[in-house]
Design a protein around this motif. Structure first.
Motif, PDB file in Angstrom:
ATOM      1  N   GLN A   3       0.824  -1.207   0.000  1.00  0.00           N
ATOM      2  CA  GLN A   3       0.000   0.000   0.000  1.00  0.00           C
ATOM      3  C   GLN A   3       0.861   1.261   0.000  1.00  0.00           C
ATOM      4  OE1 GLN A   3      -2.915  -0.204   2.992  1.00  0.00           O
ATOM      5  NE2 GLN A   3      -4.067   1.549   2.259  1.00  0.00           N
ATOM      6  N   PHE A 101      -7.469  -9.197 -11.529  1.00  0.00           N
ATOM      7  CA  PHE A 101      -8.581  -8.356 -11.081  1.00  0.00           C
ATOM      8  C   PHE A 101      -9.844  -9.208 -11.061  1.00  0.00           C
ATOM      9  CE2 PHE A 101      -5.312  -5.732 -12.826  1.00  0.00           C
ATOM     10  CZ  PHE A 101      -5.191  -4.711 -11.890  1.00  0.00           C
ATOM     11  N   GLY A 104     -15.873  -6.770  -8.673  1.00  0.00           N
ATOM     12  CA  GLY A 104     -15.815  -5.356  -8.338  1.00  0.00           C
ATOM     13  C   GLY A 104     -14.576  -4.666  -8.886  1.00  0.00           C
ATOM     14  N   ARG A 106     -11.569  -5.416  -8.188  1.00  0.00           N
ATOM     15  CA  ARG A 106     -10.485  -5.377  -7.182  1.00  0.00           C
ATOM     16  C   ARG A 106      -9.308  -6.252  -7.587  1.00  0.00           C
ATOM     17  NH1 ARG A 106     -14.936  -4.879  -4.180  1.00  0.00           N
ATOM     18  NH2 ARG A 106     -15.310  -7.117  -4.229  1.00  0.00           N
ATOM     19  N   CYS A 107      -8.109  -5.754  -7.328  1.00  0.00           N
ATOM     20  CA  CYS A 107      -6.908  -6.554  -7.563  1.00  0.00           C
ATOM     21  C   CYS A 107      -6.825  -7.607  -6.464  1.00  0.00           C
ATOM     22  CB  CYS A 107      -5.668  -5.656  -7.545  1.00  0.00           C
ATOM     23  SG  CYS A 107      -4.162  -6.597  -7.862  1.00  0.00           S
ATOM     24  N   THR A 108      -6.725  -8.871  -6.871  1.00  0.00           N
ATOM     25  CA  THR A 108      -6.728  -9.957  -5.887  1.00  0.00           C
ATOM     26  C   THR A 108      -5.422 -10.741  -5.883  1.00  0.00           C
ATOM     27  OG1 THR A 108      -7.846 -11.355  -7.523  1.00  0.00           O
ATOM     28  CG2 THR A 108      -9.240 -10.248  -5.884  1.00  0.00           C
ATOM     29  N   ASP A 120      -7.209  -1.897  -0.963  1.00  0.00           N
ATOM     30  CA  ASP A 120      -8.539  -1.961  -1.564  1.00  0.00           C
ATOM     31  C   ASP A 120      -8.664  -1.030  -2.769  1.00  0.00           C
ATOM     32  OD1 ASP A 120     -11.226  -3.024  -1.473  1.00  0.00           O
ATOM     33  OD2 ASP A 120     -11.839  -0.969  -0.972  1.00  0.00           O
ATOM     34  N   ARG A 121      -7.902   0.064  -2.725  1.00  0.00           N
ATOM     35  CA  ARG A 121      -8.032   1.026  -3.820  1.00  0.00           C
ATOM     36  C   ARG A 121      -7.305   0.570  -5.094  1.00  0.00           C
ATOM     37  NH1 ARG A 121      -3.730   5.737  -2.257  1.00  0.00           N
ATOM     38  NH2 ARG A 121      -2.114   4.320  -1.557  1.00  0.00           N
ATOM     39  N   ARG A 123      -7.630  -1.130  -7.876  1.00  0.00           N
ATOM     40  CA  ARG A 123      -8.719  -1.742  -8.626  1.00  0.00           C
ATOM     41  C   ARG A 123      -8.904  -1.027  -9.952  1.00  0.00           C
ATOM     42  NH1 ARG A 123     -14.083  -1.289  -5.554  1.00  0.00           N
ATOM     43  NH2 ARG A 123     -12.906  -1.839  -3.685  1.00  0.00           N
ATOM     44  N   THR A 126     -14.871   0.290 -12.631  1.00  0.00           N
ATOM     45  CA  THR A 126     -15.916  -0.604 -13.145  1.00  0.00           C
ATOM     46  C   THR A 126     -17.200   0.167 -13.416  1.00  0.00           C
ATOM     47  OG1 THR A 126     -16.612  -1.168 -10.916  1.00  0.00           O
ATOM     48  CG2 THR A 126     -15.024  -2.652 -11.970  1.00  0.00           C
TER      49      THR A 126
END
Ligand code: FES
Ligand SMILES: [Fe+2]
Length: 357
Positions: A3, A101, A104, A106-108, A120-121, A123, A126
């Motif tokens: 992060q 991704f 939602g 989101r990068c996983t 969380d940001r 991503r 969408t």
């Protein structure tokens, strides 16, 4: 923490931003972007992410678990289109460094730092997605994440017992969606453009009809003796039968046509003209019918393609490429009631008089 290494600059803004190289006037784009359009057939999804464009916005469509994700087609890491990547059960994997991704946007997964936390940001941007009529629909500037009743055009008979649901393959038309829509609503061209498919060169006269305004656009009930059976199919004609074609035009770029065949036979065609840009239109055409339901679908696809190719040749040749909303800019004939109602409806939406770029 990963992060700490992430610059806020990679997070996509939520405010509307015009796509790069936008071919629409900015004010027109902002009006059009509030509406829902189909961007893919549901059956296209699964083995690979689907890349497309809507209103000049590049999009990638992928599955993540049970969710269909419609996202901006750009990896927030280093700007590679995600549609170049691969589809896995968990989402789309970018072709460059393998970031994954999922739901939602989101990068996983970050393969280069697999044990670090992912903020969380991190991503993709969408857009909401809804599956209806075998199509994936989205909206670039939605009021809410899910459609309100009426946001997605109603298709008569689609869910009725006895009706077969047919999702014809889309075709690309290198012309403006407004011109294509107007052609779908036009009843004076059958005797000239469609003589190889269903029209009759000796039946060119257009009986008077009305276009009646509705809250979604307008509707027109057009009665004529022009049949709708494919030319060359023997034994299906009913002499002097009066055919009803019931058009419902949903502004800006979707219409349905219910054709009343002899007896209780009905064919519904949805003309969903998805504006890839001001110069390219991807035409989706779901259909529903309660007759010939046992015949091969490929025959329907092929016939429909021939009809739409006849129209495509005209739309791609029209000048100017845009749709002039100023009534003084083109000449009109009495058969143009639907066309005039359509242009009036687009004007009332606040779109430019010379529409569009
Ligand atoms: S550019 Fe997509 S993972 Fe690096
Ligand atoms: Fe046509």
């Amino acid at each position: 923490m990963l992060q700490d290494a992430v610059s806020p600059a990679i997070v996509w803004p939520n405010e509307p931003v015009l796509p790069r190289n936008c071919t629409f006037e900015p004010d027109d784009w902002a009006i059009l972007a509030k509406h829902w359009y189909p961007v893919a057939m549901a059956r296209e999804l699964g083995s690979a992410p689907v890349g497309t464009k809507l209103l000049d916005q590049p999009l990638v469509i992928y599955r993540a678990g049970g969710e269909t994700v419609v996202a901006a087609d750009i990896c927030p890491h280093r700007g590679v289109p995600l549609s170049l990547g691969t589809q896995t059960d968990e989402g789309v994997v970018c072709a460059y460094h393998g970031l994954r991704f999922g739901a939602g946007g989101r990068c996983t997964h970050v393969p280069a730092s697999p044990t670090r936390d992912i903020p969380d940001r991190m991503r993709t941007q969408t857009f909401p997605s809804v599956e209806r009529y075998g199509l994936i629909w989205t909206c670039l500037l939605p009021e809410a994440d899910s459609p309100a009743p009426g946001d997605i055009v109603a298709m008569p008979h689609w869910d009725d017992a006895g009706f077969q649901q047919i999702v014809c393959p889309w075709i690309d038309i290198f012309g403006f969606a407004g011109r294509q829509m107007e052609g779908f609503l036009d009843v004076a061209h059958f005797a000239f453009v469609h003589t190889d498919t269903f029209g009759d060169a000796n039946n060119a006269e257009v009986p008077l009809y009305k276009a009646v305004r509705t809250d979604y656009g307008f509707e027109a009930e057009y009665w004529s003796t022009v049949g709708n059976y494919p030319i060359g199919v023997e034994g299906r004609g009913v002499p002097d039968f009066n055919w009803l074609r019931h058009f419902r035009c949903h502004l800006p770029f979707t219409a349905t046509l219910t054709i009343h065949f002899p007896g209780t036979d009905r064919l519904v065609i949805m003309n969903a003209a998805s504006p890839v840009s001001a110069k390219v239109t991807r035409l989706f055409a779901p259909m529903a019918r309660n007759f010939d339901t046992d015949l091969p679908l490929q025959d329907v696809y092929d016939f429909n393609l021939r009809v739409f190719h006849e129209d495509k040749a005209i739309v791609e040749a029209q000048m100017p490429e845009c749709l002039p909303l100023d009534p003084m800019m083109e000449a009109h004939i009495p058969a143009d009631m639907s066309s005039l109602a359509y242009r009036r409806g687009l004007r009332d939406m606040g779109l430019s008089r010379f529409f569009t770029a």
